[in-house]
Design an enzyme around this catalytic site. Structure first.
Site, mmCIF file in Angstrom:
data_model
loop_
_atom_site.group_PDB
_atom_site.id
_atom_site.type_symbol
_atom_site.label_atom_id
_atom_site.label_comp_id
_atom_site.label_asym_id
_atom_site.label_seq_id
_atom_site.Cartn_x
_atom_site.Cartn_y
_atom_site.Cartn_z
ATOM 1 N N ASP A 38 38.206 44.838 48.419
ATOM 2 C CA ASP A 38 38.368 44.013 49.594
ATOM 3 C C ASP A 38 37.367 43.326 50.237
ATOM 4 O O ASP A 38 36.065 43.820 49.776
ATOM 5 C CB ASP A 38 39.170 45.096 50.815
ATOM 6 C CG ASP A 38 39.948 44.154 51.869
ATOM 7 O OD1 ASP A 38 40.869 44.405 51.920
ATOM 8 O OD2 ASP A 38 39.332 43.303 52.729
ATOM 9 N N ASP A 64 34.905 39.157 47.336
ATOM 10 C CA ASP A 64 35.585 38.048 47.396
ATOM 11 C C ASP A 64 36.354 37.435 46.542
ATOM 12 O O ASP A 64 35.484 36.962 45.305
ATOM 13 C CB ASP A 64 34.748 36.808 48.075
ATOM 14 C CG ASP A 64 35.130 35.673 48.818
ATOM 15 O OD1 ASP A 64 36.556 35.590 48.336
ATOM 16 O OD2 ASP A 64 34.627 34.720 49.357
ATOM 17 N N VAL A 65 37.312 37.273 46.343
ATOM 18 C CA VAL A 65 38.340 37.140 45.060
ATOM 19 C C VAL A 65 38.141 35.732 44.627
ATOM 20 O O VAL A 65 38.494 35.382 43.462
ATOM 21 C CB VAL A 65 39.865 37.474 45.094
ATOM 22 C CG1 VAL A 65 40.072 38.999 45.230
ATOM 23 C CG2 VAL A 65 40.320 36.684 46.009
ATOM 24 N N TYR A 158 50.671 28.280 52.042
ATOM 25 C CA TYR A 158 50.962 29.717 51.548
ATOM 26 C C TYR A 158 52.358 29.598 50.697
ATOM 27 O O TYR A 158 52.060 30.243 49.560
ATOM 28 C CB TYR A 158 51.176 30.367 53.027
ATOM 29 C CG TYR A 158 51.791 31.833 52.600
ATOM 30 C CD1 TYR A 158 50.588 32.839 52.584
ATOM 31 C CD2 TYR A 158 53.017 32.164 52.857
ATOM 32 C CE1 TYR A 158 50.793 34.269 52.735
ATOM 33 C CE2 TYR A 158 53.349 33.453 52.618
ATOM 34 C CZ TYR A 158 52.503 34.496 52.708
ATOM 35 O OH TYR A 158 52.609 35.772 52.645
ATOM 36 N N LYS A 162 52.582 31.328 46.827
ATOM 37 C CA LYS A 162 53.455 32.382 46.518
ATOM 38 C C LYS A 162 54.612 31.939 45.357
ATOM 39 O O LYS A 162 55.073 32.938 44.412
ATOM 40 C CB LYS A 162 54.047 32.946 47.781
ATOM 41 C CG LYS A 162 53.241 33.432 48.722
ATOM 42 C CD LYS A 162 52.424 34.793 48.215
ATOM 43 C CE LYS A 162 51.366 35.371 49.117
ATOM 44 N NZ LYS A 162 50.769 36.355 48.442
ATOM 45 N N THR A 193 53.059 44.657 59.445
ATOM 46 C CA THR A 193 51.468 45.028 59.360
ATOM 47 C C THR A 193 50.728 44.068 60.193
ATOM 48 O O THR A 193 51.226 43.278 61.095
ATOM 49 C CB THR A 193 50.976 44.608 57.900
ATOM 50 O OG1 THR A 193 50.957 43.019 57.719
ATOM 51 C CG2 THR A 193 51.705 45.008 56.909
#
Ligand SMILES: NC(=O)c1ccc[n+]([C@@H]2O[C@H](COP(=O)([O-])OP(=O)(O)OC[C@H]3O[C@@H](n4cnc5c(N)ncnc54)[C@H](O)[C@@H]3O)[C@@H](O)[C@H]2O)c1
Length: 262
Positions: A38, A64-65, A158, A162, A193
């Site tokens: 993460d 950091d991806v 977003y 997806k 969440t």
């Protein structure tokens, strides 16, 4: 612990988050060793502590991806802690402004694609050789979204990422099936969440607004997503690849009222 993930080594991006953290705890409870990857050290450490508290095996890794080197280093770290990677769950997600195509800056568009999509690509790129080396195949679980199935006002970045995850999942499944490396996605609907705080202010408000829009009349829990991830990651799903599992309370089967544009 019933051992449904015994001898598995899992890397979980966004592992410090709501869904990622619960998936990590679930995998660990079922016997996996998990690397919590993460961008937030504090969040990753918290999840590791909650796993160790229950006798599970876990380590934190800050990445950091967006950065290929850090993605590669995460896989190497998992190998050095626990052995070859058998399981990858991609869940890291960028926080980006809600805008339509005219108003979203190119910078924000590219940042969304980079984290939500290229980040998944990079983690697969480096995890798959490790899965191959494990000699037992592997399983990738990509967290997509119900918003990959239908459009939502003002969320061009977003929603696009997806939807792309669904198809990337199928292509990876096709490319690696002969090596017993499976790749599936999960499309959660509205899940309770902290991610909802930015949009709705409180989790209670989010649940009150979004719950009645679902066929099941409520929002979902992180445990309900984690149970789906557990199935797909475990050998119980040994003949399941290229699938998208909708954990959305029926959200995508009916034409419910959508929230107004933010
Ligand atoms: N909560 C929902 O209602 C919902 C619905 C559908 C899909 N999802 C998807 O589920 C996944 C997890 O969502 P969540 O609600 O648990 O969100 P969350 O914000 O709780 O978790 C996301 C995690 O990703 C981490 N992260 C962000 N950018 C990163 C980066 N560049 N590199 C590494 N880590 C990074 C964050 O630190 C955080 O811990 C996301 O892919 C999200 O799109 C969530």
């Amino acid at each position: 612990m019933t051992g449904r993930m015994k001898n598995k080594v899992a890397v979980i991006t966004g592992g410090g988050g709501g869904i990622g953290g619960e998936v990590a705890r679930t995998f660990a409870r079922e016997g996996a060793s998990v690397l919590i990857a993460d961008i937030s050290q504090a969040q990753a450490d918290k999840v590791v502590a909650s796993i160790k508290e229950h006798g599970g095996s876990a380590a934190a890794f800050v990445l950091d991806v967006n950065d290929p080197k850090q993605c590669e280093a995460a896989i190497k770290a998992a190998e050095s802690h626990f052995g070859h990677v058998t399981t990858l769950m991609n869940g890291a997600v960028a926080v980006t402004p809600d805008q339509n195509v005219e108003n979203l800056s190119l910078e924000d568009w590219e940042r969304t694609l980079r984290t939500n999509l290229t980040g998944y690509f990079l983690m697969c790129k480096y995890a798959i050789p490790s899965m191959r080396a494990s000699g037992h195949g592997g399983s990738v679980v990509n967290i997509a979204s119900s918003h990959g199935h239908y459009a939502l006002h003002g969320r061009i970045g977003y929603c696009t990422t997806k939807a792309a995850i669904h198809h990337m999942t199928r292509v990876i499944a096709l490319d690696y099936g002969h090596e017993n490396i499976r790749c599936n996605s999960i499309s959660p609907g509205p899940i309770d969440t902290d991610r909802v705080l930015r949009r709705f202010g409180t989790r209670e408000k989010s649940n009150a607004l979004r719950g009645p829009m679902q066929v099941l009349g409520r929002t979902g829990t992180v445990a309900e997503v984690a149970n789906a991830a557990l199935f797909l990651a475990s050998d119980e799903a040994s003949f399941v690849t290229g699938a998208d599992l909708r954990v959305d309370g029926g959200q995508t089967i009916w034409k419910s009222k959508q929230p107004e544009r933010a």
